[in-house]
Write an enzyme that holds these catalytic residues in place. Structure first.
Site, PDB file in Angstrom:
ATOM      1  N   ASP A 267     -28.220 -84.507  16.106  1.00 10.49           N
ATOM      2  CA  ASP A 267     -29.264 -83.509  16.345  1.00 10.49           C
ATOM      3  C   ASP A 267     -30.652 -84.160  16.280  1.00 10.49           C
ATOM      4  O   ASP A 267     -30.995 -84.803  15.294  1.00 10.49           O
ATOM      5  CB  ASP A 267     -29.148 -82.392  15.305  1.00 10.49           C
ATOM      6  CG  ASP A 267     -29.960 -81.185  15.722  1.00 10.49           C
ATOM      7  OD1 ASP A 267     -31.163 -81.338  16.041  1.00 10.49           O
ATOM      8  OD2 ASP A 267     -29.388 -80.080  15.747  1.00 10.49           O
TER       9      ASP A 267
ATOM     10  N   ASN B 122     -18.519 -68.318  30.307  1.00 17.02           N
ATOM     11  CA  ASN B 122     -18.459 -69.774  30.220  1.00 17.02           C
ATOM     12  C   ASN B 122     -17.378 -70.126  29.193  1.00 17.02           C
ATOM     13  O   ASN B 122     -17.597 -70.043  27.992  1.00 17.02           O
ATOM     14  CB  ASN B 122     -19.832 -70.290  29.775  1.00 17.02           C
ATOM     15  CG  ASN B 122     -19.885 -71.801  29.680  1.00 17.02           C
ATOM     16  OD1 ASN B 122     -18.868 -72.483  29.848  1.00 17.02           O
ATOM     17  ND2 ASN B 122     -21.060 -72.324  29.403  1.00 17.02           N
TER      18      ASN B 122
ATOM     19  N   HIS C 129     -23.856 -80.519  35.173  1.00  8.44           N
ATOM     20  CA  HIS C 129     -25.083 -79.742  34.901  1.00  8.44           C
ATOM     21  C   HIS C 129     -25.748 -79.313  36.207  1.00  8.44           C
ATOM     22  O   HIS C 129     -26.957 -79.070  36.250  1.00  8.44           O
ATOM     23  CB  HIS C 129     -26.139 -80.566  34.112  1.00  8.44           C
ATOM     24  CG  HIS C 129     -25.739 -80.971  32.735  1.00  8.44           C
ATOM     25  ND1 HIS C 129     -26.014 -82.226  32.223  1.00  8.44           N
ATOM     26  CD2 HIS C 129     -25.110 -80.306  31.745  1.00  8.44           C
ATOM     27  CE1 HIS C 129     -25.568 -82.318  30.985  1.00  8.44           C
ATOM     28  NE2 HIS C 129     -25.013 -81.155  30.666  1.00  8.44           N
TER      29      HIS C 129
ATOM     30  N   GLU D 291     -28.937 -71.318  32.924  1.00 10.73           N
ATOM     31  CA  GLU D 291     -27.732 -71.447  33.733  1.00 10.73           C
ATOM     32  C   GLU D 291     -27.060 -70.089  33.948  1.00 10.73           C
ATOM     33  O   GLU D 291     -26.506 -69.831  35.011  1.00 10.73           O
ATOM     34  CB  GLU D 291     -26.758 -72.432  33.068  1.00 10.73           C
ATOM     35  CG  GLU D 291     -27.262 -73.864  33.166  1.00 10.73           C
ATOM     36  CD  GLU D 291     -26.502 -74.846  32.298  1.00 10.73           C
ATOM     37  OE1 GLU D 291     -26.805 -74.908  31.095  1.00 10.73           O
ATOM     38  OE2 GLU D 291     -25.617 -75.536  32.811  1.00 10.73           O
TER      39      GLU D 291
ATOM     40  N   ASN E 245     -37.731 -78.659  23.794  1.00  6.80           N
ATOM     41  CA  ASN E 245     -38.252 -78.461  22.429  1.00  6.80           C
ATOM     42  C   ASN E 245     -38.826 -79.682  21.742  1.00  6.80           C
ATOM     43  O   ASN E 245     -39.315 -79.579  20.624  1.00  6.80           O
ATOM     44  CB  ASN E 245     -37.130 -77.911  21.536  1.00  6.80           C
ATOM     45  CG  ASN E 245     -36.703 -76.535  21.962  1.00  6.80           C
ATOM     46  OD1 ASN E 245     -37.514 -75.628  21.971  1.00  6.80           O
ATOM     47  ND2 ASN E 245     -35.451 -76.392  22.355  1.00  6.80           N
TER      48      ASN E 245
ATOM     49  N   ARG F  57     -21.932 -88.911  23.127  1.00  7.25           N
ATOM     50  CA  ARG F  57     -21.344 -89.708  24.220  1.00  7.25           C
ATOM     51  C   ARG F  57     -22.176 -90.959  24.473  1.00  7.25           C
ATOM     52  O   ARG F  57     -23.406 -90.895  24.437  1.00  7.25           O
ATOM     53  CB  ARG F  57     -21.269 -88.879  25.502  1.00  7.25           C
ATOM     54  CG  ARG F  57     -20.141 -87.874  25.492  1.00  7.25           C
ATOM     55  CD  ARG F  57     -20.177 -87.019  26.751  1.00  7.25           C
ATOM     56  NE  ARG F  57     -20.292 -85.622  26.413  1.00  7.25           N
ATOM     57  CZ  ARG F  57     -20.776 -84.681  27.203  1.00  7.25           C
ATOM     58  NH1 ARG F  57     -21.199 -84.986  28.411  1.00  7.25           N
ATOM     59  NH2 ARG F  57     -20.837 -83.434  26.805  1.00  7.25           N
TER      60      ARG F  57
ATOM     61  N   ARG G 234     -18.560 -69.855  35.003  1.00  9.28           N
ATOM     62  CA  ARG G 234     -19.038 -71.234  35.082  1.00  9.28           C
ATOM     63  C   ARG G 234     -17.800 -72.132  35.129  1.00  9.28           C
ATOM     64  O   ARG G 234     -16.935 -72.074  34.256  1.00  9.28           O
ATOM     65  CB  ARG G 234     -19.863 -71.570  33.856  1.00  9.28           C
ATOM     66  CG  ARG G 234     -20.328 -72.999  33.912  1.00  9.28           C
ATOM     67  CD  ARG G 234     -20.797 -73.486  32.587  1.00  9.28           C
ATOM     68  NE  ARG G 234     -21.272 -74.857  32.749  1.00  9.28           N
ATOM     69  CZ  ARG G 234     -21.439 -75.679  31.729  1.00  9.28           C
ATOM     70  NH1 ARG G 234     -21.166 -75.303  30.519  1.00  9.28           N
ATOM     71  NH2 ARG G 234     -21.865 -76.902  31.945  1.00  9.28           N
TER      72      ARG G 234
HETATM   73  P1  AMP Z   1     -28.396 -78.050  24.316  1.00  9.51           P
HETATM   74  O1  AMP Z   1     -27.139 -78.845  24.462  1.00  9.51           O
HETATM   75  O2  AMP Z   1     -29.200 -77.958  25.555  1.00  9.51           O
HETATM   76  O3  AMP Z   1     -28.177 -76.718  23.646  1.00  9.51           O
HETATM   77  O4  AMP Z   1     -29.319 -78.894  23.302  1.00  9.51           O
HETATM   78  C1  AMP Z   1     -28.952 -79.023  21.948  1.00  9.51           C
HETATM   79  C2  AMP Z   1     -29.800 -80.095  21.294  1.00  9.51           C
HETATM   80  O5  AMP Z   1     -31.188 -79.813  21.444  1.00  9.51           O
HETATM   81  C3  AMP Z   1     -29.598 -80.164  19.791  1.00  9.51           C
HETATM   82  O6  AMP Z   1     -28.505 -80.940  19.431  1.00  9.51           O
HETATM   83  C4  AMP Z   1     -30.882 -80.800  19.338  1.00  9.51           C
HETATM   84  O7  AMP Z   1     -30.702 -82.203  19.335  1.00  9.51           O
HETATM   85  C5  AMP Z   1     -31.896 -80.458  20.394  1.00  9.51           C
HETATM   86  N1  AMP Z   1     -32.954 -79.581  19.867  1.00  9.51           N
HETATM   87  C6  AMP Z   1     -32.936 -78.247  19.750  1.00  9.51           C
HETATM   88  N2  AMP Z   1     -34.106 -77.802  19.207  1.00  9.51           N
HETATM   89  C7  AMP Z   1     -34.878 -78.887  18.991  1.00  9.51           C
HETATM   90  C8  AMP Z   1     -36.191 -79.115  18.439  1.00  9.51           C
HETATM   91  N3  AMP Z   1     -36.952 -78.101  18.041  1.00  9.51           N
HETATM   92  N4  AMP Z   1     -36.640 -80.389  18.384  1.00  9.51           N
HETATM   93  C9  AMP Z   1     -35.878 -81.411  18.807  1.00  9.51           C
HETATM   94  N5  AMP Z   1     -34.636 -81.267  19.326  1.00  9.51           N
HETATM   95  C10 AMP Z   1     -34.136 -80.038  19.413  1.00  9.51           C
END
Ligand code: AMP
Length: 400
Positions: free
Chosen positions: A287, A10, A183, A388, A339, A244, A94
């Site tokens: 985050d 990727n 996605h 993925e 999560n 975004r 990817r």
């Molecule tokens: P991804 O782009 O699928 O890797 O998702 C990343 C985002 O998941 C991070 O920026 C977080 O905002 C969120 N994330 C990861 N772990 C947790 C958690 N334990 N609780 C809440 N949000 C989470």
């Protein structure tokens, strides 16, 4: 089932994620990440299954150099996982944008490369990096078959009324301006898993997948086919994301250009990199772990941000329930979807009209496939961790 090792690649503009997956056991044999390719401080993280994770800071002037390092690590005498490159049977790439040229994954040939290049102006940040990854692999493993798995392919089944914008039709004819969606590998994998989990035929179900990560999108999957999705010509449309904006009134762009004395390009950069929950929280964080903490501490900026995020997801679920004339299963996936019980609860609080009843105990589980509604719930809600890389490996093997 074939028994080969598939290298899944990727490539981003300055990064490269990889996993080596055995097609028979579907086990990850090794995985890692090259970062800051072409920038000072390049670094490779490499983790063989059951072994120790290593981080190597070493110059990588381009993606070919990065892939050379990855192949070196995989075949390393001490920490490697294969004896030679001959033990890598195929490479799955990817690819972000296949435009209308690709409705499914494909083996990579010279003709295919040309057709991918034709889509470059639809994804100027991503597609060129993907192509560099392919040519680097071709150079280093000239006899290994390669497949391209497109983020857009799964959504190619959308009907015209879902993919057309209300613009002069010739923009579609001349420039292929339309909704593509992204996605797709995740939406496809998760919706198919959902059918397995509820023990019904994929072809008989109406499924909504909420892929909530740093990039986020929702899709409507009816009878095994995508019928609508929230991202558009680019991944900027739809939900409020990490940085975004998602949907906005298009007139805001000119309005802000005038107010801030900025170019369209500068405002576009704000919409891509400074907006979403990051911008809405007053540049606090993109985050959700940080935002959740601040929400619980009663911070108003976190409350407005998370409410707006959850409301937008719920609004799309409502729209797609209407588009499919009902919904049987709603799935949450990706970083936030897998999560954050907190966000899942917030979204589901809008869905009383679907008879949804959350099972609080199940909802606090993380990172596993789980039904989070009670047996009596009017609509099932699932958490389905996306994968993925495994989906790309499977598609690659199926094409061989
Ligand atoms: P991804 O782009 O699928 O890797 O998702 C990343 C985002 O998941 C991070 O920026 C977080 O905002 C969120 N994330 C990861 N772990 C947790 C958690 N334990 N609780 C809440 N949000 C989470």
């Amino acid at each position: 089932m074939k028994d080969i090792n598939v290298l899944v690649i990727n490539c981003g503009s300055s990064s490269l994620k990889f996993q080596l997956i055995n097609s028979k056991s579907e086990a990850v044999i090794a995985k890692g990440l090259c970062e800051r390719i072409g920038i000072e401080g390049s670094q490779m993280t490499y983790a063989p299954a059951g072994g120790e994770k290593t981080e190597t800071v070493t110059p990588m002037k381009d993606h070919t150099e990065a892939i050379r390092l990855v192949l070196g690590a995989l075949t390393d005498k001490e920490n490697g996982v294969v004896n030679s490159l001959d033990e890598i049977g195929a490479v799955g790439h990817r690819l972000v944008h296949g435009g209308e040229n690709f409705a499914s994954s494909t083996l990579i040939t010279d003709e295919v490369l040309k057709a991918i290049e034709e889509c470059n102006d639809l994804a100027p940040l991503h597609n060129p990096a993907n192509l560099i990854g392919i040519s680097a692999c071709k150079e280093l493993m000239p006899n290994t078959p390669m497949a391209g798995v497109f983020d857009t392919a799964f959504h190619q089944t959308m009907p015209e009324e879902a993919y057309l914008y209300g613009l002069p039709y010739h923009y579609y004819e001349d420039y292929k301006v339309r909704r593509y969606g992204f996605h797709g590998t995740s939406h496809s994998y998760v919706s198919a898993r959902a059918a397995d989990i509820v023990g019904k035929k994929y072809e008989d179900l109406k499924i909504i997948v909420c892929h909530l990560g740093n990039g986020a999108s929702v899709s409507a999957v009816k009878n095994g086919k995508c019928v609508d999705t929230s991202m558009g010509l680019t991944p900027l449309e739809g939900l409020i994301m990490g940085t975004r904006s998602g949907d906005i009134d298009p007139a805001i762009i000119e309005f802000l250009c005038n107010k801030e004395n900025k170019s369209v390009q500068e405002i576009m950069s704000v919409l891509n990199k400074k907006s979403g929950v990051f911008g809405l929280s007053g540049d606090f964080s993109s985050d959700f772990r940080d935002l959740e903490k601040a929400y619980r501490a009663g911070e108003a900026f976190a409350q407005r941000t998370m409410k707006a995020f959850a409301y937008r997801v719920a609004k799309y679920i409502g729209a797609y329930t209407a588009a499919m004339n009902g919904v049987d299963v709603i799935c949450f996936t990706a970083g936030i979807g897998e999560n954050s019980p907190f966000i899942r609860t917030m979204v589901c609080s809008y869905l009383g009209y679907l008879g949804i009843e959350l099972d609080e105990e199940a909802n606090v589980k993380r990172g596993e496939e789980v039904e989070i509604t009670t047996p009596g719930s009017g609509t099932k809600v699932l958490v389905v961790p996306t994968n993925e890389e495994l989906a790309i490996a499977r598609e690659t093997v199926a094409l061989l």
